[in-house]
Design a protein around this motif. Sequence first.
Motif, PDB file in Angstrom:
ATOM      1  N   ALA A 143       0.879  -1.176   0.000  1.00 34.57           N
ATOM      2  CA  ALA A 143       0.000   0.000   0.000  1.00 34.57           C
ATOM      3  C   ALA A 143       0.913   1.222   0.000  1.00 34.57           C
ATOM      4  CB  ALA A 143      -0.899   0.005   1.229  1.00 34.57           C
ATOM      5  N   GLN A 144       0.453   2.302  -0.581  1.00 34.24           N
ATOM      6  CA  GLN A 144       1.294   3.487  -0.587  1.00 34.24           C
ATOM      7  C   GLN A 144       0.474   4.762  -0.450  1.00 34.24           C
ATOM      8  OE1 GLN A 144       3.590   4.565  -4.013  1.00 34.24           O
ATOM      9  NE2 GLN A 144       1.838   4.708  -5.384  1.00 34.24           N
ATOM     10  N   ILE A 145       1.147   5.764   0.076  1.00 35.08           N
ATOM     11  CA  ILE A 145       0.608   7.119   0.069  1.00 35.08           C
ATOM     12  C   ILE A 145       1.486   7.903  -0.893  1.00 35.08           C
ATOM     13  CG2 ILE A 145       0.168   9.189   1.434  1.00 35.08           C
ATOM     14  CD1 ILE A 145      -0.086   7.344   3.894  1.00 35.08           C
ATOM     15  N   ASP A 178      -3.776   3.994  10.917  1.00 38.93           N
ATOM     16  CA  ASP A 178      -4.517   3.342   9.826  1.00 38.93           C
ATOM     17  C   ASP A 178      -3.925   3.795   8.489  1.00 38.93           C
ATOM     18  OD1 ASP A 178      -6.274   2.293   8.008  1.00 38.93           O
ATOM     19  OD2 ASP A 178      -8.044   3.379   8.743  1.00 38.93           O
ATOM     20  N   PHE A 179      -3.014   2.988   7.941  1.00 34.97           N
ATOM     21  CA  PHE A 179      -2.298   3.391   6.731  1.00 34.97           C
ATOM     22  C   PHE A 179      -3.256   3.567   5.554  1.00 34.97           C
ATOM     23  CE2 PHE A 179       0.321   3.103   2.993  1.00 34.97           C
ATOM     24  CZ  PHE A 179       1.509   3.729   3.358  1.00 34.97           C
ATOM     25  N   LEU A 180      -4.162   2.617   5.369  1.00 38.69           N
ATOM     26  CA  LEU A 180      -5.086   2.713   4.236  1.00 38.69           C
ATOM     27  C   LEU A 180      -6.023   3.912   4.390  1.00 38.69           C
ATOM     28  CD1 LEU A 180      -6.004  -1.045   3.593  1.00 38.69           C
ATOM     29  CD2 LEU A 180      -4.366   0.395   2.370  1.00 38.69           C
ATOM     30  N   GLY A 181      -6.451   4.167   5.626  1.00 32.19           N
ATOM     31  CA  GLY A 181      -7.286   5.335   5.851  1.00 32.19           C
ATOM     32  C   GLY A 181      -6.544   6.621   5.551  1.00 32.19           C
ATOM     33  N   ALA A 192      -6.593   5.227  -4.089  1.00 37.28           N
ATOM     34  CA  ALA A 192      -5.748   5.021  -2.916  1.00 37.28           C
ATOM     35  C   ALA A 192      -6.593   4.583  -1.737  1.00 37.28           C
ATOM     36  CB  ALA A 192      -4.990   6.298  -2.587  1.00 37.28           C
ATOM     37  N   GLY A 193      -6.030   3.688  -0.926  1.00 34.35           N
ATOM     38  CA  GLY A 193      -6.734   3.213   0.254  1.00 34.35           C
ATOM     39  C   GLY A 193      -7.523   1.952   0.023  1.00 34.35           C
ATOM     40  N   ALA A 194      -7.627   1.503  -1.237  1.00 32.48           N
ATOM     41  CA  ALA A 194      -8.316   0.248  -1.527  1.00 32.48           C
ATOM     42  C   ALA A 194      -7.422  -0.922  -1.112  1.00 32.48           C
ATOM     43  CB  ALA A 194      -8.653   0.158  -3.008  1.00 32.48           C
ATOM     44  N   ASP A 195      -8.049  -2.073  -0.914  1.00 35.89           N
ATOM     45  CA  ASP A 195      -7.280  -3.259  -0.537  1.00 35.89           C
ATOM     46  C   ASP A 195      -6.321  -3.599  -1.676  1.00 35.89           C
ATOM     47  OD1 ASP A 195      -6.453  -5.464   0.897  1.00 35.89           O
ATOM     48  OD2 ASP A 195      -7.994  -6.770   0.049  1.00 35.89           O
ATOM     49  N   PRO A 196      -5.014  -3.533  -1.444  1.00 35.49           N
ATOM     50  CA  PRO A 196      -4.065  -3.721  -2.550  1.00 35.49           C
ATOM     51  C   PRO A 196      -3.934  -5.180  -2.977  1.00 35.49           C
ATOM     52  CG  PRO A 196      -2.877  -3.393  -0.498  1.00 35.49           C
ATOM     53  CD  PRO A 196      -4.325  -3.194  -0.178  1.00 35.49           C
TER      54      PRO A 196
END
Length: 295
Positions: A143-145, A178-181, A192-196
């Motif tokens: 996952a990335q920001i 919460d990384f995805l959040g 972004a934020g979807a289940d990778p």
Amino acid sequence: MSGLRRVLLAFSLGLAVAGPATADEVIARVGTVDVTATEVRALLDGLSAQQREALSKDPAALGRMLRQLLAGRLLLAEAEARKWDQRPEVAAAIERARQSVIAESYLKTKAVAPADYPSDADIASAYDANRTSFLVPRQYRLAQIFIALPQGADKAAEAAAQKKLAAVQAALKPKNADFLGLARQFSDEEGAGADPALASEATIRPEIRERIAGLAEGGVTEAIRLDDGWHVVKLIETRAAYTRPLEEVRPQLVEALRRERGQMEAQAYMAGLLQANPAAINEIALSRLLADGGK
């Protein structure tokens, strides 16, 4: 529902189209040229199941397909009206195509692998010989920001990106962040934020691949500056490289072995024809023809 959509739906379900005179139902017309349900079915028969499914859901694609078909029919009608098929070079090409279709379709009836081929031993041997082709490389779930900052961006854009990056880094400090959040909140990446999903090692950018190598699952990299901006990456899962087991690849091995055996049967049949009917070639005339450039 249009005639074509009914044909497609019935085709995908393996059913007959309801209504009288189905085969001759006109699906499209331009001038005096008609396209019937039978012709559309013949066209669809050459498509994969995925292509047929896509067409059944996309009326625009259906229209484009029909217009192309109609254009081809119009072109053919115009050529035939001008007796184009009677030109010597065209007639010769038509005859060659006719002979090729007949011969190739007949040869297919002779190029058939035995019903009991391949045996379990044949399959095991092919698997061992091609084991490397069944290797699945290491995979990562990441996952990335992403904070966009193209090379050459002005100072205002750079300052805004740095400010957002600082906010991201601060928000990631708590252990339960919460990384995805946060990705949904801060990332400039669509979705972004979807289940990778899992990504093969080779598909990951080298600069990111280097940073996640050796990173424990759940770990987060420092901000990585690339040509498009800043990337903060979390390693969610690592899957080691492995070789797909025999039972998993058995169907494709059987298909490949039968196809190869069919080709061998075809070659053997052709060789048998020549052996039973020895060819006489005038080598002198052939050499002369080649020297003249085939004229």
